[in-house]
Design a protein around this motif. Sequence first.
Motif, PDB file in Angstrom:
ATOM      1  N   ASP A  64      23.180 -52.333  -8.476  1.00  0.00           N
ATOM      2  CA  ASP A  64      24.270 -52.061  -7.542  1.00  0.00           C
ATOM      3  C   ASP A  64      23.777 -51.421  -6.247  1.00  0.00           C
ATOM      4  O   ASP A  64      24.552 -51.232  -5.324  1.00  0.00           O
ATOM      5  CB  ASP A  64      25.320 -51.155  -8.187  1.00  0.00           C
ATOM      6  N   ILE A  65      22.510 -51.080  -6.180  1.00  0.00           N
ATOM      7  CA  ILE A  65      21.926 -50.588  -4.935  1.00  0.00           C
ATOM      8  C   ILE A  65      21.202 -51.759  -4.273  1.00  0.00           C
ATOM      9  O   ILE A  65      20.837 -52.730  -4.942  1.00  0.00           O
ATOM     10  CB  ILE A  65      20.960 -49.402  -5.188  1.00  0.00           C
ATOM     11  N   GLU A  86      13.722 -44.908  -2.006  1.00  0.00           N
ATOM     12  CA  GLU A  86      14.326 -44.634  -3.302  1.00  0.00           C
ATOM     13  C   GLU A  86      14.979 -43.265  -3.290  1.00  0.00           C
ATOM     14  O   GLU A  86      14.452 -42.354  -2.650  1.00  0.00           O
ATOM     15  CB  GLU A  86      13.275 -44.708  -4.415  1.00  0.00           C
ATOM     16  N   PRO A  87      16.091 -43.050  -3.975  1.00  0.00           N
ATOM     17  CA  PRO A  87      16.790 -43.924  -4.909  1.00  0.00           C
ATOM     18  C   PRO A  87      17.951 -44.717  -4.286  1.00  0.00           C
ATOM     19  O   PRO A  87      18.712 -45.341  -5.006  1.00  0.00           O
ATOM     20  CB  PRO A  87      17.320 -42.934  -5.947  1.00  0.00           C
ATOM     21  N   GLN A  88      18.061 -44.732  -2.971  1.00  0.00           N
ATOM     22  CA  GLN A  88      19.152 -45.503  -2.361  1.00  0.00           C
ATOM     23  C   GLN A  88      18.866 -47.003  -2.382  1.00  0.00           C
ATOM     24  O   GLN A  88      19.777 -47.810  -2.232  1.00  0.00           O
ATOM     25  CB  GLN A  88      19.407 -45.052  -0.918  1.00  0.00           C
ATOM     26  N   PHE A 125      13.306 -44.633 -11.256  1.00  0.00           N
ATOM     27  CA  PHE A 125      12.654 -44.742  -9.946  1.00  0.00           C
ATOM     28  C   PHE A 125      11.251 -44.174 -10.049  1.00  0.00           C
ATOM     29  O   PHE A 125      11.046 -43.106 -10.626  1.00  0.00           O
ATOM     30  CB  PHE A 125      13.458 -43.998  -8.873  1.00  0.00           C
ATOM     31  N   THR A 126      10.280 -44.886  -9.476  1.00  0.00           N
ATOM     32  CA  THR A 126       8.882 -44.491  -9.587  1.00  0.00           C
ATOM     33  C   THR A 126       8.233 -44.180  -8.242  1.00  0.00           C
ATOM     34  O   THR A 126       7.063 -43.829  -8.206  1.00  0.00           O
ATOM     35  CB  THR A 126       8.070 -45.616 -10.269  1.00  0.00           C
ATOM     36  N   ALA A 127       8.976 -44.351  -7.138  1.00  0.00           N
ATOM     37  CA  ALA A 127       8.453 -44.166  -5.775  1.00  0.00           C
ATOM     38  C   ALA A 127       7.322 -45.142  -5.485  1.00  0.00           C
ATOM     39  O   ALA A 127       6.482 -44.896  -4.630  1.00  0.00           O
ATOM     40  CB  ALA A 127       8.020 -42.718  -5.538  1.00  0.00           C
TER      41      ALA A 127
END
Length: 145
Positions: free
Chosen positions: A57-58, A87-89, A37-39
């Motif tokens: 899967d998200i 992120e990360p959801q 994740f990089t935002a």
Amino acid sequence: MSEALHLVCPHCHAVNRVPAARLGENPACGQCRQPLFTAQPLELDAPHFDRHIGRNDIPVLVDFWAPWCGPCRMMAPAFAQAASMLEPQFRVAKLDTEAHQAIAARHAIRSIPTLALFRGGREIARQAGAMAAADIVRWARSHVG
């Protein structure tokens, strides 16, 4: 035992298995060692679009946009801000409809900007028009149970 989620790396596009409980711990790709994740929104292209939509899967939130579109350019900073909040959801991504017209046509994108939310490879929600960051976040979260 924690449920493992499949996450596609935004850098090398390898599919990783990450325990759901560890999503918030800045997981790294097992192949390239870059952060998963990089935002920031991930710029998707034709070779990797289906992999990210189908193998994560998200939920995947995609901004269908074009460089010549004024409202798209106006919304870009808000979309980037929403990425850091989601992120990360969520995996947050962009697709340039001018460069990837076949994908835009396949998804029946008729106006831009259009946000589409995918889960399990299928579109579950769509919203046309520019939105503020808080509205993007609220809209995306409202469609995921």
